[in-house]
Design an enzyme around this catalytic site. Sequence first.
Site, PDB file in Angstrom:
ATOM      1  N   GLU A   1       0.795  -1.187  -0.007  1.00  0.00           N
ATOM      2  CA  GLU A   1       0.071   0.109   0.106  1.00  0.00           C
ATOM      3  C   GLU A   1       0.800   1.278   0.013  1.00  0.00           C
ATOM      4  O   GLU A   1       1.786   1.426   0.736  1.00  0.00           O
ATOM      5  CB  GLU A   1      -0.987  -0.100   1.160  1.00  0.00           C
ATOM      6  CG  GLU A   1      -2.216   0.503   0.894  1.00  0.00           C
ATOM      7  CD  GLU A   1      -2.861  -0.451  -0.083  1.00  0.00           C
ATOM      8  OE1 GLU A   1      -3.109  -0.033  -1.145  1.00  0.00           O
ATOM      9  OE2 GLU A   1      -3.569  -1.577   0.412  1.00  0.00           O
ATOM     10  N   HIS A   2       0.447   2.352  -0.795  1.00  0.00           N
ATOM     11  CA  HIS A   2       1.204   3.608  -1.244  1.00  0.00           C
ATOM     12  C   HIS A   2       2.628   3.206  -1.500  1.00  0.00           C
ATOM     13  O   HIS A   2       3.501   3.943  -0.894  1.00  0.00           O
ATOM     14  CB  HIS A   2       1.087   4.383   0.453  1.00  0.00           C
ATOM     15  CG  HIS A   2      -0.306   4.855   0.604  1.00  0.00           C
ATOM     16  ND1 HIS A   2      -0.724   5.837  -0.099  1.00  0.00           N
ATOM     17  CD2 HIS A   2      -1.319   4.424   1.495  1.00  0.00           C
ATOM     18  CE1 HIS A   2      -1.997   6.279   0.472  1.00  0.00           C
ATOM     19  NE2 HIS A   2      -2.194   5.397   1.259  1.00  0.00           N
TER      20      HIS A   2
ATOM     21  N   GLY B   1     -11.619   2.396  -1.059  1.00  0.00           N
ATOM     22  CA  GLY B   1     -10.297   1.858  -1.238  1.00  0.00           C
ATOM     23  C   GLY B   1     -10.416   0.454  -2.221  1.00  0.00           C
ATOM     24  O   GLY B   1      -9.633  -0.355  -2.177  1.00  0.00           O
TER      25      GLY B   1
ATOM     26  N   SER C   1     -11.144   0.846  -5.291  1.00  0.00           N
ATOM     27  CA  SER C   1     -10.970   1.401  -6.745  1.00  0.00           C
ATOM     28  C   SER C   1     -11.920   1.604  -7.545  1.00  0.00           C
ATOM     29  O   SER C   1     -12.187   1.281  -8.782  1.00  0.00           O
ATOM     30  CB  SER C   1      -9.916   0.308  -7.385  1.00  0.00           C
ATOM     31  OG  SER C   1      -9.266   1.015  -8.396  1.00  0.00           O
ATOM     32  N   SER C   2     -13.142   2.105  -7.108  1.00  0.00           N
ATOM     33  CA  SER C   2     -14.170   2.570  -7.912  1.00  0.00           C
ATOM     34  C   SER C   2     -13.858   3.598  -9.036  1.00  0.00           C
ATOM     35  O   SER C   2     -14.072   3.532 -10.205  1.00  0.00           O
ATOM     36  CB  SER C   2     -15.595   2.789  -7.013  1.00  0.00           C
ATOM     37  OG  SER C   2     -15.165   4.249  -6.435  1.00  0.00           O
TER      38      SER C   2
ATOM     39  N   ASP D   1      -4.106   0.728  -9.825  1.00  0.00           N
ATOM     40  CA  ASP D   1      -5.448   0.435  -9.762  1.00  0.00           C
ATOM     41  C   ASP D   1      -5.891  -0.057 -11.202  1.00  0.00           C
ATOM     42  O   ASP D   1      -6.589  -0.877 -11.774  1.00  0.00           O
ATOM     43  CB  ASP D   1      -6.193   1.512  -9.385  1.00  0.00           C
ATOM     44  CG  ASP D   1      -5.922   1.537  -7.795  1.00  0.00           C
ATOM     45  OD1 ASP D   1      -5.432   0.947  -7.229  1.00  0.00           O
ATOM     46  OD2 ASP D   1      -6.648   2.884  -7.311  1.00  0.00           O
TER      47      ASP D   1
ATOM     48  N   ASN E   1     -13.007  10.356  -0.385  1.00  0.00           N
ATOM     49  CA  ASN E   1     -12.838  10.836  -1.824  1.00  0.00           C
ATOM     50  C   ASN E   1     -11.645  11.319  -1.912  1.00  0.00           C
ATOM     51  O   ASN E   1     -11.180  12.440  -1.392  1.00  0.00           O
ATOM     52  CB  ASN E   1     -13.853  11.688  -2.455  1.00  0.00           C
ATOM     53  CG  ASN E   1     -13.540  11.977  -3.951  1.00  0.00           C
ATOM     54  OD1 ASN E   1     -12.441  12.607  -4.289  1.00  0.00           O
ATOM     55  ND2 ASN E   1     -14.532  11.569  -4.709  1.00  0.00           N
ATOM     56  N   LYS E   2     -10.557  10.614  -2.564  1.00  0.00           N
ATOM     57  CA  LYS E   2      -9.082  10.797  -2.581  1.00  0.00           C
ATOM     58  C   LYS E   2      -8.767  12.146  -3.255  1.00  0.00           C
ATOM     59  O   LYS E   2      -7.709  12.666  -2.972  1.00  0.00           O
ATOM     60  CB  LYS E   2      -8.416   9.616  -3.174  1.00  0.00           C
ATOM     61  CG  LYS E   2      -7.892   8.602  -1.995  1.00  0.00           C
ATOM     62  CD  LYS E   2      -8.891   7.981  -1.432  1.00  0.00           C
ATOM     63  CE  LYS E   2      -9.398   6.972  -2.244  1.00  0.00           C
ATOM     64  NZ  LYS E   2     -10.346   6.028  -1.575  1.00  0.00           N
TER      65      LYS E   2
HETATM   66  P1  ADP Z   1     -12.262   4.675  -4.478  1.00  0.00           P
HETATM   67  O1  ADP Z   1     -11.229   4.210  -3.263  1.00  0.00           O
HETATM   68  O2  ADP Z   1     -13.354   3.798  -4.623  1.00  0.00           O
HETATM   69  O3  ADP Z   1     -11.380   4.746  -5.914  1.00  0.00           O
HETATM   70  P2  ADP Z   1     -11.965   7.718  -4.984  1.00  0.00           P
HETATM   71  O4  ADP Z   1     -12.179   8.646  -3.862  1.00  0.00           O
HETATM   72  O5  ADP Z   1     -10.616   7.417  -5.717  1.00  0.00           O
HETATM   73  O6  ADP Z   1     -12.390   6.252  -4.238  1.00  0.00           O
HETATM   74  O7  ADP Z   1     -13.113   7.903  -6.090  1.00  0.00           O
HETATM   75  C1  ADP Z   1     -14.628   7.863  -5.726  1.00  0.00           C
HETATM   76  C2  ADP Z   1     -15.487   8.513  -7.044  1.00  0.00           C
HETATM   77  O8  ADP Z   1     -15.549   7.965  -8.135  1.00  0.00           O
HETATM   78  C3  ADP Z   1     -16.873   8.772  -6.491  1.00  0.00           C
HETATM   79  O9  ADP Z   1     -16.757   9.953  -5.363  1.00  0.00           O
HETATM   80  C4  ADP Z   1     -17.422   9.226  -7.657  1.00  0.00           C
HETATM   81  O10 ADP Z   1     -17.092  10.454  -7.851  1.00  0.00           O
HETATM   82  C5  ADP Z   1     -16.617   8.238  -8.615  1.00  0.00           C
HETATM   83  N1  ADP Z   1     -17.363   7.071  -8.972  1.00  0.00           N
HETATM   84  C6  ADP Z   1     -16.990   5.720  -8.576  1.00  0.00           C
HETATM   85  N2  ADP Z   1     -18.045   4.802  -8.977  1.00  0.00           N
HETATM   86  C7  ADP Z   1     -19.055   5.645  -9.403  1.00  0.00           C
HETATM   87  C8  ADP Z   1     -20.287   5.034 -10.077  1.00  0.00           C
HETATM   88  N3  ADP Z   1     -20.584   3.810 -10.058  1.00  0.00           N
HETATM   89  N4  ADP Z   1     -20.949   6.304 -10.635  1.00  0.00           N
HETATM   90  C9  ADP Z   1     -20.508   7.418 -10.709  1.00  0.00           C
HETATM   91  N5  ADP Z   1     -19.349   7.868 -10.106  1.00  0.00           N
HETATM   92  C10 ADP Z   1     -18.467   6.885  -9.439  1.00  0.00           C
HETATM   93  P1  NG1 Z   2      -7.646   4.142  -4.013  1.00  0.00           P
HETATM   94  O1  NG1 Z   2      -7.778   4.193  -2.697  1.00  0.00           O
HETATM   95  O2  NG1 Z   2      -8.509   2.940  -4.817  1.00  0.00           O
HETATM   96  O3  NG1 Z   2      -8.080   5.464  -4.791  1.00  0.00           O
HETATM   97  C1  NG1 Z   2      -5.176   4.918  -4.345  1.00  0.00           C
HETATM   98  C2  NG1 Z   2      -4.376   4.988  -5.718  1.00  0.00           C
HETATM   99  C3  NG1 Z   2      -3.304   3.646  -5.967  1.00  0.00           C
HETATM  100  C4  NG1 Z   2      -2.449   3.401  -4.695  1.00  0.00           C
HETATM  101  C5  NG1 Z   2      -3.412   3.288  -3.426  1.00  0.00           C
HETATM  102  C6  NG1 Z   2      -2.571   3.112  -2.111  1.00  0.00           C
HETATM  103  C7  NG1 Z   2      -5.218   6.089  -7.570  1.00  0.00           C
HETATM  104  C8  NG1 Z   2      -6.197   5.941  -8.716  1.00  0.00           C
HETATM  105  N1  NG1 Z   2      -5.039   4.951  -6.994  1.00  0.00           N
HETATM  106  O4  NG1 Z   2      -6.191   4.055  -4.550  1.00  0.00           O
HETATM  107  O5  NG1 Z   2      -2.535   4.240  -7.099  1.00  0.00           O
HETATM  108  O6  NG1 Z   2      -1.581   4.481  -4.662  1.00  0.00           O
HETATM  109  O7  NG1 Z   2      -4.274   4.304  -3.314  1.00  0.00           O
HETATM  110  O8  NG1 Z   2      -1.982   2.023  -2.312  1.00  0.00           O
HETATM  111  O9  NG1 Z   2      -4.551   7.111  -7.404  1.00  0.00           O
HETATM  112 MG    MG Z   3      -9.629   5.820  -6.380  1.00  0.00          MG
END
Ligand code: ADP
Ligand code: NG1
Ligand code: MG
Length: 460
Positions: free
Chosen positions: A44-45, A145, A147-148, A192, A235-236
């Site tokens: 991770e990271h 976390g 990776s949506s 991801d 939301n990252k």
């Molecule tokens: P994750 O850890 O799930 O990758 P992120 O913070 O990187 O979280 O991204 C989440 C964002 O991706 C949501 O706030 C939304 O804007 C977008 N997202 C993810 N899934 C969907 C979906 N099914 N429909 C619309 N937007 C989505």
């Molecule tokens: P999540 O939490 O799925 O957004 C993020 C980074 C990865 C990785 C992990 C920590 C993006 C798109 N994803 O994942 O590359 O650094 O955190 O291991 O930046």
């Molecule tokens: Mg993400």
Amino acid sequence: MPVQIEKLIKNERSEKITNVFQSIYKKKPDFFVRVPGRVNLIGEHIDYCGYGVCPMALDQDIFLAVGTAGEGKKLRLHNVDRKFEDFECELDDNIEISLENGPPKWYQYFLCGIKGILETLPKDQLQNLPSICVVVSGTVPQSAGLSSSSALVSAAALAAAHSLKLQLPKEELANLCARCERYIGTQGGGMDQAIAFLAKEGCAKYIEFEPLRSTEVILPTGAVFVIAHSLTNLNKAATGDFNCRVVECRLAAQIIAHKNSLDWTKIKRLGDLQKLLGLNLDEMLALTGECLKTTPYTKQDIIQELNTTSSLVDTVSLTPNTRDIEKFKLYQRALHVFNEAKRVKQFYETCKNAAGGEDTLLTLGTLMSQSHESLRDLYECSHPQLDKLVEISKSFTLGTRLTGAGWGGCTVSLVAPENVQKFIDSIKENFFKPLGVTEGFEFIVFTTTPKSGACIYVHN
Ligand code: ADP
Ligand code: NG1
Ligand code: MG
């Protein structure tokens, strides 16, 4: 190899998305795209520091119905989840992803993928773009976390590529998507998007970067992975937390480089520094102790250490959302990165040489627990609810860690088959019920097995 194109086998979800598509766009979708979320087992990271990671793809995914029309140059988006508003724009090469007003909008993730593909086209081809209509259906828990975000970005890129009849190798698509997701403002490393395209059913993957490559990781018999949601989210792209860690690692690499007579302005990642110095991970750990102080660095400390100016640090080391940070912890972050990189190798080697049995599972579980402790104490990217989940998990698991970036989201536990039900029951009883949750458990605590990567589906 390009992304697999398969015949669509109709199911409830494909029927539903087709009906929505028909009611909105008054025609049938031409094709469908599926891109999975992922769970990172360990590592991770460290992807953005250049080190290998070990994720596997989930059943939960982003599923798109896509239709193209010969002309019009329009992109139209509709989400089956009505909390996400419809969106429409012109398809051209200067799609803007503005990061100014609060957290990104959902469709801006989609635009990242579209922009990434359009940037590969020669200028003259940009004049003759078709219109692309899309309905999005997602089952990956968001901001947890798993990776949506990258599943959405990668699905968008794949939909655009297929609409434009571009057949790119999976590795190229993964690299392209890792680059273009950075338009959302986070400086992720590529794990991801890599697993989204390179995943294979039945195994996890050891993914290495530059050049991007993946090796199958056969998980030992008797290893069951269970994901649990802490019911907290981040939301990252909405805060500077994620990028703060990226730049802390960068600054650590730059100060160590400078102290070892290397040009610090050329160093971006701890992994690159290691290669240049020709040292192993233990030697890097020793060097970290010699070169970095354990107390936090102010920006002024950094300027002095690098014998440079504030504006050079701003442009070479920092991102727009980390320029105002006052304190950077460099020693602790570097310590996590080098140790976590070692743990990934041990995890991979243990799976490779697994004779099976309890010892293998115990080793893997211990590595996962150590990873969590390091993320909590050295990397400071856990959350009290995640730590509570990890504590509760100790009774029935061999190891539990936060997965993904953290600051909320999910844990992944390694569990022996005979303990799976007891573990799930204990999480329901001791974690969810006190929070008032009494239903929908299948979405917040579930076992998972490795699924396949991105795929395009066409009509029979
Ligand atoms: P994750 O850890 O799930 O990758 P992120 O913070 O990187 O979280 O991204 C989440 C964002 O991706 C949501 O706030 C939304 O804007 C977008 N997202 C993810 N899934 C969907 C979906 N099914 N429909 C619309 N937007 C989505
Ligand atoms: P999540 O939490 O799925 O957004 C993020 C980074 C990865 C990785 C992990 C920590 C993006 C798109 N994803 O994942 O590359 O650094 O955190 O291991 O930046
Ligand atoms: Mg993400």
